[in-house]
Design a protein around this motif. Structure first.
Motif, short mmCIF file in Angstrom:
data_model
loop_
_atom_site.label_atom_id
_atom_site.label_comp_id
_atom_site.label_asym_id
_atom_site.label_seq_id
_atom_site.Cartn_x
_atom_site.Cartn_y
_atom_site.Cartn_z
N ASN A 44 20.99 -20.15 -92.76
CA ASN A 44 21.72 -19.20 -91.37
C ASN A 44 20.79 -18.54 -90.89
O ASN A 44 19.10 -19.21 -91.25
CB ASN A 44 23.12 -18.77 -92.02
N ARG A 90 25.49 -25.47 -91.96
CA ARG A 90 25.47 -23.84 -91.96
C ARG A 90 26.35 -22.90 -91.99
O ARG A 90 28.15 -23.52 -92.16
CB ARG A 90 26.21 -24.34 -90.14
N ASN A 91 26.18 -21.97 -92.99
CA ASN A 91 27.35 -20.62 -93.57
C ASN A 91 26.86 -19.07 -92.84
O ASN A 91 25.78 -18.68 -93.00
CB ASN A 91 27.31 -20.30 -94.92
N ASP A 92 27.59 -18.93 -92.32
CA ASP A 92 27.34 -17.89 -91.42
C ASP A 92 28.47 -16.39 -91.89
O ASP A 92 28.57 -15.17 -91.06
CB ASP A 92 27.11 -17.98 -89.67
N VAL A 93 29.11 -17.31 -92.19
CA VAL A 93 31.03 -16.59 -92.59
C VAL A 93 30.29 -15.15 -94.10
O VAL A 93 30.09 -14.46 -94.03
CB VAL A 93 31.53 -17.15 -93.08
N ARG A 94 29.61 -15.86 -94.31
CA ARG A 94 28.87 -15.75 -95.84
C ARG A 94 27.30 -15.15 -96.28
O ARG A 94 27.14 -16.24 -96.97
CB ARG A 94 29.54 -14.95 -96.70
N PRO A 95 26.75 -14.88 -95.11
CA PRO A 95 25.35 -15.59 -95.12
C PRO A 95 24.80 -15.49 -96.35
O PRO A 95 23.85 -15.89 -96.67
CB PRO A 95 24.63 -14.98 -94.03
N THR A 101 31.70 -12.59 -102.79
CA THR A 101 32.02 -13.76 -102.42
C THR A 101 31.84 -15.38 -102.16
O THR A 101 30.92 -15.25 -101.40
CB THR A 101 32.77 -13.55 -100.85
N PRO A 137 34.66 -19.00 -98.98
CA PRO A 137 34.14 -19.52 -98.34
C PRO A 137 32.82 -20.72 -98.23
O PRO A 137 33.05 -21.87 -97.88
CB PRO A 137 33.39 -18.12 -97.35
N SER A 162 33.97 -24.01 -100.00
CA SER A 162 35.24 -24.58 -99.09
C SER A 162 34.67 -25.48 -97.65
O SER A 162 35.25 -26.31 -97.48
CB SER A 162 36.01 -23.46 -98.67
N LEU A 163 33.92 -24.78 -97.21
CA LEU A 163 32.92 -25.61 -96.14
C LEU A 163 32.22 -27.01 -96.75
O LEU A 163 32.33 -27.52 -96.06
CB LEU A 163 31.59 -24.55 -95.97
#
Length: 476
Positions: free
Chosen positions: A126, A153-158, A200, A203, A206-207
């Motif tokens: 990210n 790719r992790n943009d939800v909780r970068p 957190t 996410p 789970s990803l």
């Protein structure tokens, strides 16, 4: 009595029709078969019968079968299936008269050590990690085995960049008809969803699970236990490592940390115990660390001569000696971490993180860990290599060189960003002096951002799928 080394693996799954190259039993005369196995698994066991050139699964196991080729297999385990989590030992096929016709041993999940060859490197990608991601993509294909880099790719909780902690990759091996071993990859899914210490984590866990279930048919995800609250960081997979082969443990031995009464998730420990070949674990004291992961205090790198490796450990005392030497030479005002958050001087660093009661307590704890390693693993002090690291409030102040990534004979090391004298980083030179004689190619990477300032280093931010060198558990 006919025996077979292994079964189509319940943890990995089996096809609807049995493959003819798998172990099977040839019988004469009519038999009525009654499979036996661990509690919770009898309903998953199936009899396969060969009719002409086709293997057919029988639904009624107690029915009379005329003689011929018979085989025992099992349906796939579902993620979270508690019966599957502790499946181990032997499955038996008995006749109506009680005679044992067939035995099949269950293949364990074996975790890999840092000395095993790397097939893939996994990294969170990210905005925070982009520079590091590009560097890994450039370096990994140049290392032994040319491992592929897999980005998630992790943009939800970068801010959650800790790929090491989201999944633990293991290997399941079975002997094939040609005598060779076939390795499959299993993945223990993350246990961080209820983490309650300011980050957190659900996410990203789970990803990663979705990536494995959707895109990677060659890697089977296993959900071992439910995430728990109040466990701090102890259930993260940076707190689960495996040694190379050592005394009494030819497949390596599990290492994990315990922190002020906390240990790894009990369901995860039960699963690892059921695999048996890397058990019992060696519990190391990580109580003096804030995060409390075993990968903060130990790393294995390849080295010539027996036992084939060296153990890397942090040493605040070594860091203090190096910095005090600079003060005596008149370099007390030299900058450390120049241009970065936390920039300071040699003298200030010594006063704030070097000459402290915390440093003294850490040295005592590390001395006990070294004694434990010598006693339990059968190594001596010459096989333990100290690297300069200082800690404050349980966190590494100097980027921790122990928390690097081993890719064959390449070692990706967190750049210490130490004081520079005549164009040379003094702390980096100390690391080179200790590791280059082992034949390692050192690649220092500046990971102050995104990892070090967030209480982790290279190992924390990466993960690896490895191919185990030794898998022949069935010979024992």
């Amino acid at each position: 009595m006919p025996t077979a080394a292994s079964l189509i693996l319940p943890l990995i799954g089996s096809p609807e029709t049995y493959r003819p190259d798998r172990p099977h039993l040839k019988t004469e005369g009519a038999v009525s078969v009654h499979p036996e196995g661990p509690d919770g698994w009898k309903a998953r066991l199936h009899l396969y019968v060969r009719r002409e050139s086709t293997w057919v699964r029988r639904e009624n196991l107690g029915a009379i079968e005329r003689g011929g080729d018979l085989a025992l297999a099992a349906t796939p385990a579902r993620p979270g299936d508690r019966a599957a989590q502790t499946l181990t030992g032997t499955l038996r096929l008995r006749s109506q008269a009680g005679e044992t016709l067939y035995e099949a041993r269950i293949a364990p999940v074996l975790l890999a050590s840092s000395l095993d060859p790397v097939r893939e490197v996994w990294v969170v990608r990210n905005a925070l990690t982009e520079r590091f991601a590009r560097e890994i993509a450039r370096l990994a294909p140049r290392c032994k085995g040319r491992p592929r880099v897999r980005f998630v790719r992790n943009d939800v909780r970068p801010e959650d960049v800790w790929m090491q902690d989201t999944v633990e990759f293991g290997t399941v091996a079975t002997p094939e008809a040609d005598g060779k071993a076939r390795q499959r990859t299993a993945a223990l899914l993350g246990l961080r969803a209820k983490h309650d210490m300011g980050l957190t984590c659900g996410p990203l866990d789970s990803l990663v699970r979705k990536v494995l279930e959707r895109d990677r048919a060659d890697i089977v995800p296993l959900a071992i236990g439910e995430p728990r609250a109040g466990a701090r960081w102890i259930d993260w997979y940076g707190n689960l490592e495996v040694t190379p082969p050592v005394r009494n443990h030819p497949f390596g031995r599990i290492l994990t940390g315990q922190q002020r009464g906390l240990t790894l998730h009990p369901d995860l420990l039960a699963f690892l115990e059921a695999q048996k070949y890397q058990w019992p674990p060696l519990y190391l004291d990580v109580g003096w660390l804030t995060i409390g992961h075993v990968d903060e205090l130990i790393q294995f790198v390849p080295a010539p001569g027996p036992p084939g490796f060296r153990v890397l450990m942090p040493s605040p005392r070594l860091a203090v000696e190096l910095l005090e030497g600079l003060v005596r030479q008149g370099h007390g005002n030299r900058k450390v971490f120049s241009g970065r958050k936390g920039e300071t001087t040699v003298t200030q660093l010594l006063d704030e993180a070097g000459r402290t009661t915390e440093t003294d307590a850490i040295e005592k704890a590390l001395a006990e860990t070294r004694r434990q390693l010598r006693t339990e693993l059968g190594i001596d002090e010459r096989q333990i290599v100290s690297l300069p690291v200082l800690f404050r409030n349980g966190l590494a102040v100097i980027p921790n060189g122990v928390n690097g990534l081993v890719l064959g004979s390449d070692y990706l090391v967190p750049a210490p960003n130490g004081p520079v004298i005549e164009g040379v980083d003094v702390l980096e030179r100390a690391i080179r002096d200790r590791l280059q004689p082992l034949g390692l190619r050192l690649r220092f990477l500046d990971i102050y951002e995104p990892y070090h300032v967030r209480a982790g280093e290279i190992h924390c931010g990466t993960n690896t799928v490895r191919i185990r060198k030794k898998v022949d558990w069935w010979t024992g």
